[in-house]
Design a protein around this motif. Structure first.
Motif, mmCIF file in Angstrom:
data_model
loop_
_atom_site.group_PDB
_atom_site.id
_atom_site.type_symbol
_atom_site.label_atom_id
_atom_site.label_comp_id
_atom_site.label_asym_id
_atom_site.label_seq_id
_atom_site.Cartn_x
_atom_site.Cartn_y
_atom_site.Cartn_z
ATOM 1 N N VAL A 1 0.838 -1.203 0.000
ATOM 2 C CA VAL A 1 0.000 0.000 0.000
ATOM 3 C C VAL A 1 0.871 1.251 0.000
ATOM 4 C CG1 VAL A 1 -1.694 1.301 1.325
ATOM 5 C CG2 VAL A 1 -1.943 -1.169 1.094
ATOM 6 N N MET A 2 1.927 1.258 0.807
ATOM 7 C CA MET A 2 2.796 2.431 0.879
ATOM 8 C C MET A 2 3.581 2.656 -0.402
ATOM 9 S SD MET A 2 4.260 2.625 4.783
ATOM 10 C CE MET A 2 5.139 1.070 4.654
ATOM 11 N N SER A 3 3.813 1.586 -1.159
ATOM 12 C CA SER A 3 4.547 1.753 -2.415
ATOM 13 C C SER A 3 3.771 2.572 -3.430
ATOM 14 C CB SER A 3 4.889 0.383 -3.007
ATOM 15 O OG SER A 3 3.711 -0.297 -3.423
ATOM 16 N N CYS A 4 2.465 2.702 -3.232
ATOM 17 C CA CYS A 4 1.650 3.530 -4.120
ATOM 18 C C CYS A 4 1.696 5.007 -3.737
ATOM 19 C CB CYS A 4 0.201 3.054 -4.113
ATOM 20 S SG CYS A 4 -0.010 1.328 -4.564
ATOM 21 N N ILE A 5 2.284 5.304 -2.574
ATOM 22 C CA ILE A 5 2.375 6.686 -2.090
ATOM 23 C C ILE A 5 3.850 7.000 -1.883
ATOM 24 C CG2 ILE A 5 1.555 8.342 -0.365
ATOM 25 C CD1 ILE A 5 -0.662 6.355 0.307
ATOM 26 N N PRO A 6 4.525 7.637 -2.843
ATOM 27 C CA PRO A 6 5.964 7.878 -2.730
ATOM 28 C C PRO A 6 6.369 8.639 -1.477
ATOM 29 C CG PRO A 6 5.192 8.348 -4.954
ATOM 30 C CD PRO A 6 3.974 8.136 -4.107
ATOM 31 N N SER A 7 5.495 9.471 -0.948
ATOM 32 C CA SER A 7 5.860 10.248 0.242
ATOM 33 C C SER A 7 5.945 9.385 1.499
ATOM 34 C CB SER A 7 4.831 11.357 0.468
ATOM 35 O OG SER A 7 3.529 10.814 0.652
ATOM 36 N N LEU A 8 5.414 8.146 1.449
ATOM 37 C CA LEU A 8 5.442 7.254 2.599
ATOM 38 C C LEU A 8 6.477 6.160 2.493
ATOM 39 C CD1 LEU A 8 1.620 6.783 3.313
ATOM 40 C CD2 LEU A 8 3.201 8.395 4.362
ATOM 41 N N SER A 9 7.128 6.010 1.362
ATOM 42 C CA SER A 9 8.110 4.943 1.200
ATOM 43 C C SER A 9 9.184 5.381 0.228
ATOM 44 C CB SER A 9 7.452 3.649 0.689
ATOM 45 O OG SER A 9 6.890 3.865 -0.589
ATOM 46 N N ALA A 10 10.355 4.758 0.352
ATOM 47 C CA ALA A 10 11.438 5.053 -0.565
ATOM 48 C C ALA A 10 11.090 4.523 -1.940
ATOM 49 C CB ALA A 10 12.741 4.414 -0.066
ATOM 50 N N PRO A 11 11.484 5.213 -3.010
ATOM 51 C CA PRO A 11 11.119 4.781 -4.361
ATOM 52 C C PRO A 11 11.625 3.381 -4.666
ATOM 53 C CG PRO A 11 11.986 7.020 -4.376
ATOM 54 C CD PRO A 11 12.230 6.480 -2.989
ATOM 55 N N GLY A 12 10.722 2.497 -5.064
ATOM 56 C CA GLY A 12 11.101 1.152 -5.481
ATOM 57 C C GLY A 12 11.371 0.183 -4.360
ATOM 58 N N ARG A 13 11.270 0.607 -3.098
ATOM 59 C CA ARG A 13 11.579 -0.293 -1.984
ATOM 60 C C ARG A 13 10.371 -1.072 -1.511
ATOM 61 N NH1 ARG A 13 15.675 0.995 -3.764
ATOM 62 N NH2 ARG A 13 17.568 1.777 -2.725
ATOM 63 N N GLY A 14 9.174 -0.563 -1.740
ATOM 64 C CA GLY A 14 7.981 -1.239 -1.243
ATOM 65 C C GLY A 14 7.797 -2.639 -1.798
ATOM 66 N N PRO A 15 7.822 -2.838 -3.135
ATOM 67 C CA PRO A 15 7.605 -4.190 -3.664
ATOM 68 C C PRO A 15 8.651 -5.200 -3.237
ATOM 69 C CG PRO A 15 7.226 -2.543 -5.366
ATOM 70 C CD PRO A 15 7.807 -1.819 -4.199
ATOM 71 N N ILE A 16 9.920 -4.799 -3.140
ATOM 72 C CA ILE A 16 10.950 -5.781 -2.784
ATOM 73 C C ILE A 16 10.841 -6.180 -1.318
ATOM 74 C CG2 ILE A 16 12.702 -4.047 -2.235
ATOM 75 C CD1 ILE A 16 13.216 -7.468 -3.971
ATOM 76 N N VAL A 17 10.479 -5.225 -0.438
ATOM 77 C CA VAL A 17 10.261 -5.575 0.964
ATOM 78 C C VAL A 17 9.039 -6.478 1.089
ATOM 79 C CG1 VAL A 17 9.724 -4.656 3.255
ATOM 80 C CG2 VAL A 17 11.374 -3.470 1.795
#
Length: 221
Positions: A133-149
Motif C-alpha cells: 500500500v505504501m509503495s503507491c504513495i511515494p511520500s510514505l516509502s522510498a522509491p522502489g523499496r515497497g515491492p521488494i520488501v
C-alpha cells in the motif's frame, strides 16, 4: 557586312494574388481542434503526474489483491475451530487450534507449534500488505523499496505457514483412529493451505512489480 540583331528583353508584370488569400479560411471538414494552438509540452512527453500517488501496474495490483486475500483467509482459519472433524455413529465433533478451557492443560506440542508459526505468518502478511500500500504513495516509502520488501515478507509468511501446516498435517495423520469414528480434515485446515498459496503468489507478483519498476526506460514510457 552582316547586320547585327538587337535582343530586347520583355518583362511581364508579376501576378497579384487576390486579397481573399491573405487571410486564413476554414477548409471543408476542418475542425476547431485542428486549428488550435499546439500544446506547450514537447512531443512524446506525458502530463506531470501527481507526486503523492503512483499508478499501480498489474503486478502490484494483483500482489495487493492476493496479499489481502491470503491475510483474510489465514485470520478466518485461525479464528475458527473446523481444522479437524470426527463423525461417529451417534455424534460428531470438530476442533481447531484453540482448545476449550477444560482442554488447555492437555494441548499437544504440535498445536503450540502450529499456533506460533501461524501468528508469525499473520505478522509477515500484515507487513507485506502495508508495504504494498505504501509503495503507491511515494511520500510514505522510498522509491522502489515497497515491492521488494513485500516480496521478502510474503515469502517469509508462506514459509511460516508451510512449517505450521506441515507439522499439523503430519501429526494429525499419524494419530491412531477408531474404526467406528470417521475423522477428516475440515474447511479451516484447507483454508490454511489456501493462504499459503496466496502468500507465495504475493511474493512472486511483488517481485515482478519490483523488476518492472526498475526496468530500463520504464520511467520514460
Amino acid at each position: 557586312m552582316v547586320p547585327q540583331l538587337s535582343m530586347t528583353r520583355i518583362s511581364f508584370p508579376e501576378p497579384v494574388l487576390p486579397s481573399v488569400f491573405s487571410g486564413v479560411t476554414n477548409c471543408p471538414g476542418e475542425t476547431q481542434e485542428a486549428r488550435s494552438p499546439a500544446s506547450s509540452s514537447p512531443p512524446g512527453t506525458q502530463e506531470p503526474r501527481n507526486p503523492d500517488f503512483t499508478p499501480m501496474e498489474p503486478c502490484r495490483s494483483l500482489a495487493l489483491l492476493t496479499s489481502s486475500l491470503g491475510l483474510v483467509s489465514l485470520l478466518v482459519a485461525l479464528s475458527t475451530n473446523f481444522w479437524f472433524a470426527a463423525q461417529g455413529p451417534k455424534s460428531s465433533s470438530h476442533s481447531g487450534l484453540w482448545p476449550s478451557k477444560d482442554q488447555v492443560s492437555v494441548v499437544a506440542g504440535y498445536i503450540h507449534v502450529t499456533q506460533s508459526f501461524c501468528i508469525l505468518a499473520v505478522l509477515w502478511g500484515l507487513i507485506s500488505t502495508a508495504f504494498l500500500v505504501m509503495s503507491c504513495i511515494p511520500s510514505l516509502s522510498a522509491p522502489g523499496r515497497g515491492p521488494i520488501v513485500s516480496t521478502f515478507m510474503a515469502f517469509a509468511g508462506a514459509l511460516s505457514l508451510i512449517v505450521a501446516m506441515t507439522v499439523y498435517t503430519i501429526e494429525r495423520w499419524n494419530q491412531p483412529g477408531n474404526p467406528q469414528v470417521q475423522s477428516f480434515f475440515s474447511w479451516s485446515f484447507y483454508l490454511g493451505w489456501v493462504s499459503t498459496l496466496l502468500f507465495l503468489c504475493t511474493g512472486g507478483l511483488s517481485l515482478g512489480a519490483h523488476c518492472t519498476t526498475h526496468r530500463p526506460g520504464y520511467e520514460a514510457m
